[in-house]
Design an enzyme around this catalytic site. Structure first.
Site, PDB file in Angstrom:
ATOM      1  N   GLU A  68      53.451 -48.393  18.274  1.00 36.47           N
ATOM      2  CA  GLU A  68      54.557 -47.446  18.452  1.00 36.47           C
ATOM      3  C   GLU A  68      54.120 -45.992  18.274  1.00 36.47           C
ATOM      4  O   GLU A  68      54.932 -45.084  18.369  1.00 36.47           O
ATOM      5  CB  GLU A  68      55.680 -47.770  17.449  1.00 36.47           C
ATOM      6  CG  GLU A  68      56.322 -49.135  17.692  1.00 36.47           C
ATOM      7  CD  GLU A  68      57.594 -49.378  16.890  1.00 36.47           C
ATOM      8  OE1 GLU A  68      57.963 -48.536  16.047  1.00 36.47           O
ATOM      9  OE2 GLU A  68      58.226 -50.430  17.121  1.00 36.47           O
ATOM     10  N   ASP A 309      75.190 -50.282  12.691  1.00 34.69           N
ATOM     11  CA  ASP A 309      73.760 -49.917  12.733  1.00 34.69           C
ATOM     12  C   ASP A 309      73.506 -48.824  13.766  1.00 34.69           C
ATOM     13  O   ASP A 309      72.463 -48.803  14.416  1.00 34.69           O
ATOM     14  CB  ASP A 309      72.897 -51.172  13.018  1.00 34.69           C
ATOM     15  CG  ASP A 309      71.410 -50.914  12.799  1.00 34.69           C
ATOM     16  OD1 ASP A 309      71.048 -49.878  12.198  1.00 34.69           O
ATOM     17  OD2 ASP A 309      70.604 -51.750  13.230  1.00 34.69           O
ATOM     18  N   LYS A 336      71.681 -43.978  18.687  1.00 33.13           N
ATOM     19  CA  LYS A 336      71.972 -45.351  19.082  1.00 33.13           C
ATOM     20  C   LYS A 336      73.394 -45.536  19.590  1.00 33.13           C
ATOM     21  O   LYS A 336      73.659 -46.425  20.387  1.00 33.13           O
ATOM     22  CB  LYS A 336      71.765 -46.273  17.883  1.00 33.13           C
ATOM     23  CG  LYS A 336      70.357 -46.767  17.654  1.00 33.13           C
ATOM     24  CD  LYS A 336      70.465 -47.914  16.659  1.00 33.13           C
ATOM     25  CE  LYS A 336      69.177 -48.310  16.015  1.00 33.13           C
ATOM     26  NZ  LYS A 336      69.465 -49.312  14.938  1.00 33.13           N
ATOM     27  N   ASN A 398      66.860 -46.094  21.401  1.00 30.24           N
ATOM     28  CA  ASN A 398      66.305 -46.321  20.072  1.00 30.24           C
ATOM     29  C   ASN A 398      65.157 -45.343  19.830  1.00 30.24           C
ATOM     30  O   ASN A 398      65.182 -44.235  20.361  1.00 30.24           O
ATOM     31  CB  ASN A 398      65.923 -47.795  19.919  1.00 30.24           C
ATOM     32  CG  ASN A 398      65.963 -48.257  18.470  1.00 30.24           C
ATOM     33  OD1 ASN A 398      65.411 -47.592  17.586  1.00 30.24           O
ATOM     34  ND2 ASN A 398      66.606 -49.369  18.214  1.00 30.24           N
ATOM     35  N   TRP A 399      64.159 -45.714  19.051  1.00 25.54           N
ATOM     36  CA  TRP A 399      63.127 -44.750  18.648  1.00 25.54           C
ATOM     37  C   TRP A 399      62.192 -44.307  19.763  1.00 25.54           C
ATOM     38  O   TRP A 399      61.603 -43.224  19.632  1.00 25.54           O
ATOM     39  CB  TRP A 399      62.310 -45.299  17.454  1.00 25.54           C
ATOM     40  CG  TRP A 399      61.503 -46.484  17.872  1.00 25.54           C
ATOM     41  CD1 TRP A 399      61.877 -47.782  17.767  1.00 25.54           C
ATOM     42  CD2 TRP A 399      60.251 -46.462  18.549  1.00 25.54           C
ATOM     43  NE1 TRP A 399      60.920 -48.585  18.341  1.00 25.54           N
ATOM     44  CE2 TRP A 399      59.912 -47.802  18.827  1.00 25.54           C
ATOM     45  CE3 TRP A 399      59.378 -45.447  18.957  1.00 25.54           C
ATOM     46  CZ2 TRP A 399      58.739 -48.143  19.493  1.00 25.54           C
ATOM     47  CZ3 TRP A 399      58.215 -45.793  19.628  1.00 25.54           C
ATOM     48  CH2 TRP A 399      57.900 -47.134  19.889  1.00 25.54           C
ATOM     49  N   CYS A 616      61.708 -62.097  12.535  1.00 25.52           N
ATOM     50  CA  CYS A 616      60.359 -62.176  13.111  1.00 25.52           C
ATOM     51  C   CYS A 616      60.237 -63.289  14.155  1.00 25.52           C
ATOM     52  O   CYS A 616      59.581 -63.113  15.170  1.00 25.52           O
ATOM     53  CB  CYS A 616      59.311 -62.399  12.024  1.00 25.52           C
ATOM     54  SG  CYS A 616      59.169 -61.007  10.889  1.00 25.52           S
ATOM     55  N   MET A 655      52.544 -63.358   6.712  1.00 21.53           N
ATOM     56  CA  MET A 655      53.702 -64.241   6.479  1.00 21.53           C
ATOM     57  C   MET A 655      53.943 -64.322   4.967  1.00 21.53           C
ATOM     58  O   MET A 655      53.132 -64.870   4.236  1.00 21.53           O
ATOM     59  CB  MET A 655      53.409 -65.630   7.064  1.00 21.53           C
ATOM     60  CG  MET A 655      54.361 -66.735   6.616  1.00 21.53           C
ATOM     61  SD  MET A 655      56.050 -66.578   7.251  1.00 21.53           S
ATOM     62  CE  MET A 655      56.886 -67.792   6.213  1.00 21.53           C
TER      63      MET A 655
HETATM   64 CA    CA Z   1      69.040 -50.190  11.100  1.00 23.19          CA
END
Ligand code: CA
Length: 695
Positions: A68, A309, A336, A398-399, A616, A655
């Site tokens: 990212e 959110d 968002k 989003n980002w 995940c 994990m």
């Molecule tokens: Ca959030």
């Protein structure tokens, strides 16, 4: 063809001639400049020459956990962070490794809602600053990568300390480094801290939401939080309240102001967080603070009393716009919640706002205040009725950063239409697990018709938006939602990667596709551009990760399997390299059980899966990310499952152990749910080509 050959020759000559004395052009800070517009003045690569664009070199990252970061390029060296905050310094001319630093954060990776990703580093005159998943800010020697100092930004005495993580890029402001954090899905209270670059000494901290009443923090935010504490009710502090600043922090040197984008409520459910009362400042807001003291200057709340959110952490662009005959210093954001905002960045005054994607929770914005005109159906905890709402918690944007070209006057937004059901959670919430107060569906088998209906409502776009008129000028429809961040250039180009494994160059005026490259993996990170010795390069981190591929399940497979080799890809006009061929690995689509498990047990396992595993391993146990698809993993039915989930046998692979959260009986229920999902998808009709296609 001959023409093109001559043109190339001409270009090579011109490259050779201007290499003498032509100045290099760096990418020195996250958003390229203090406007953070991601608009480069470079134009060697332009609408005419782009057909000669080719791969100059690439650098393998040996991870499949997602990329990212915006790379920083200074003085011929590229600096960036890969998954798990591993930092690289690479020769920007040829890709040779100079140094690599690994902060060893594997054990902390489960803290992040959306994978062990990192959005980049900050680089000063002699240091590289990286913020780690486990909360540290680390200063590295720019030449060698050696650690100079490190500070832990999370107070271990904070009862919610274990719930924080950092995925954002630190920002340099004057002689300080600024960093926020994430973790509002687990229970946390947001803040931004400024540290001296020289030695890591703390300068100031700004909490974005109030703490427990009557307990001041002795920080820069105390006065203003005391004033806005009446926008909160109930025992919000137990959950932290949220407002985490997990991505965007920008600095305007002229105003000496820092702009902080804050996140969603913790938990999402406003009833649970604040007894359903109050706007809950400063959730989902842009907050301006004084750069030297961290004291409050102004705020604008995009989503009062957030319950979905709808973060306002998305990237901000600072520019000047002529509005009604006056030049205004503006701040642009597409958070968002689906509305595009133009604010006055001197005062925080709302100038204008319109929805840039499908918005079903509000009928627009109040023209004078910018407050959303909410539909009553949106407050699911009041109506008692779940509502299927656009945008989803993933946001209309989003980002992945948008970019702004002052040449075209357009903002280029990687946007999407994805809806989701919002309904109040019935089960008790566990702080430190996925604590949203919203019912999370573990998901089940989908027939083809439902899959089609789902996909038809889900779309990804690159939108060219005119911020002055608040109108869309063009849009390119992508194969799927959640695509890469954007670069705009004076060469008349807009450049972005996508979920369908391409890097694409578009004409900035028209949106016409001019050039594309098979990246062999989905691309989310934004491209950058720089020039060295008179040659312009475009660099982008290719790698698929983050929240959507991990949680989306079958929905995130709309563009096929986007998992492939993670690399830094660098292009130039004389680039002629090829990537090695790549074939995605096909795991057999066979049920891990030969008979269906007890449905009673599986039903008990479903909410456990939703709370602990879904983030995940995917909705419906369909993995679209780099994590194992448990429907296909025979380990689930073996004794090793216990050793992994409770015993922590794979902690060093990222994990975590769930020993403190799950007991043996719950583990059996979880196993039954996974087995049921495996049987539903593969048990009766194993290894059909369609089943394999998902992989
Ligand atoms: Ca959030």
């Amino acid at each position: 063809m001959i023409q093109r050959y001559f043109y190339t020759l001409l270009l090579i000559f011109s490259l050779a001639s201007c290499s003498q004395g032509s100045s290099d052009h760096d990418w020195p800070v996250h958003g390229l400049n203090h406007r953070a517009d991601r608009f480069s003045p470079l134009q060697q690569i332009n609408t005419e020459t782009v057909q000669q664009l080719g791969l100059a070199w690439f650098f393998d990252l040996q991870t499949d956990r997602g990329q990212e970061a915006t790379p920083i390029m200074q003085d011929g060296v590229l600096y960036f962070s890969s998954a798990y905050n591993v930092v690289y310094a690479i020769d920007a001319r040829n890709g040779h490794l100079i140094w690599r630093y690994d902060p060893q954060v594997m054990a902390a990776s489960a803290r992040s809602c959306c994978g062990p990703v990192s959005r980049g580093v900050a680089v000063s005159k002699d240091r590289v600053l990286v913020a780690a998943l486990d909360g540290r800010v680390i200063s590295l020697d720019k030449k060698t990568g050696r650690v100079q100092w490190q500070v832990q930004t999370i107070d271990p005495a904070n009862p919610l300390a274990e719930n924080y993580s950092i995925t954002g890029a630190p920002r340099i402001v004057k002689d300080m480094v600024l960093i926020g954090n994430g973790g509002a899905e687990f229970g946390s209270r947001g803040y931004v801290t400024a540290y001296a670059i020289a030695d890591g000494a703390k300068r100031w901290r700004f909490y974005t939401v109030p703490g427990q009443p009557g307990r001041p923090d002795n920080e820069a935010s105390d006065d203003i939080l005391a004033k806005v504490s009446n926008t909160w009710a109930g025992e919000y502090w137990k959950y932290g309240g949220g407002g985490t600043a997990w991505d965007t922090i920008e600095f305007d040197p002229e105003l000496n102001m820092v702009f902080i984008g804050t996140g969603n409520g913790s938990p999402w459910n406003h009833q649970m967080r604040s007894s359903g009362m109050g706007d809950n400042l400063f959730l989902s807001s842009i907050v301006a603070v004084d750069a030297d003291s961290g004291e409050y200057r102004w705020h604008f709340q995009t989503t009062p009393a957030d319950a979905w959110d709808y973060t306002a952490t998305q990237n901000m662009i600072m520019t000047d716009l002529e509005i009604e005959g006056k030049t205004r210093k503006v701040l642009l954001q597409a958070p968002k919640n689906g509305f595009f905002y133009v604010l006055d960045r001197v005062t925080g005054e709302f100038i204008s706002g319109e929805n840039f994607v499908n918005v079903s929770w509000a009928d627009g914005l109040d023209a004078s205040t910018g407050r959303p005109l909410e539909k009553s159906s949106a407050r699911y905890y009041r109506t008692g009725q779940p509502t299927f709402q656009f945008p989803s918690s993933g946001g209309g944007h989003n980002w992945p950063p948008m970019a702004y070209s002052p040449n075209t006057g357009l903002v280029y937004i990687p946007a999407q239409d994805v809806g989701m059901p919002f309904g109040a959670a019935k089960e008790e919430q566990v702080i430190g697990a996925y604590t949203t107060g919203v019912a999370m569906h573990a998901g089940g088998a989908l027939d083809e018709a439902s899959k089609k209906a789902l996909y038809d409502g889900m779309r990804g776009y690159l939108i060219a938006w005119d911020p002055k008129t608040q109108r869309e000028v063009w849009r390119v429809e992508q194969q799927a939602p959640f695509n890469g961040g954007v670069l705009a250039t004076a060469g008349g180009l807009v450049i972005a990667g996508n979920a369908a494994r391409e890097i694409v160059v578009y004409d900035a005026q028209s949106g016409h596709k001019l050039w594309s490259f098979d990246a062999q993996t989905g691309v989310l990170a934004p491209p950058i551009t720089y020039s060295l010795d008179g040659k312009q390069y475009i660099a982008v981190l290719a790698g698929w990760g983050g929240g959507w591929p991990l949680t989306g399940g079958v929905m995130a497979l709309q563009a096929g399997n986007s998992i492939g080799p993670n690399r830094l890809l660098v292009f130039s006009l004389d680039g002629a390299k090829r990537l090695p061929s790549f074939e995605p690995e096909i795991t057999p689509a066979e049920s891990i059980v030969s008979t269906p498990p007890s449905s009673v047990l599986a039903n008990e396992g479903a909410p456990l899966y939703a709370r602990y595993c879904l983030r995940c391993h995917g909705t419906g146990v369909v993995s679209a990310g780099a994590y194992p698809d448990l429907r296909r993993s025979s380990i689930v039915m073996s004794e090793a499952f216990d050793h992994i989930v409770l015993g922590g046998a794979l902690v060093d692979k990222g994990m975590p152990s769930f020993k403190d959260k799950l007991n043996e009986n719950q583990l059996k229920a979880l196993q039954a749910f996974i087995a049921l999902r495996s049987y539903e998808d593969f048990g009766t009709n194993p290894s059909t080509p369609e089943n394999n296609q998902e992989n």
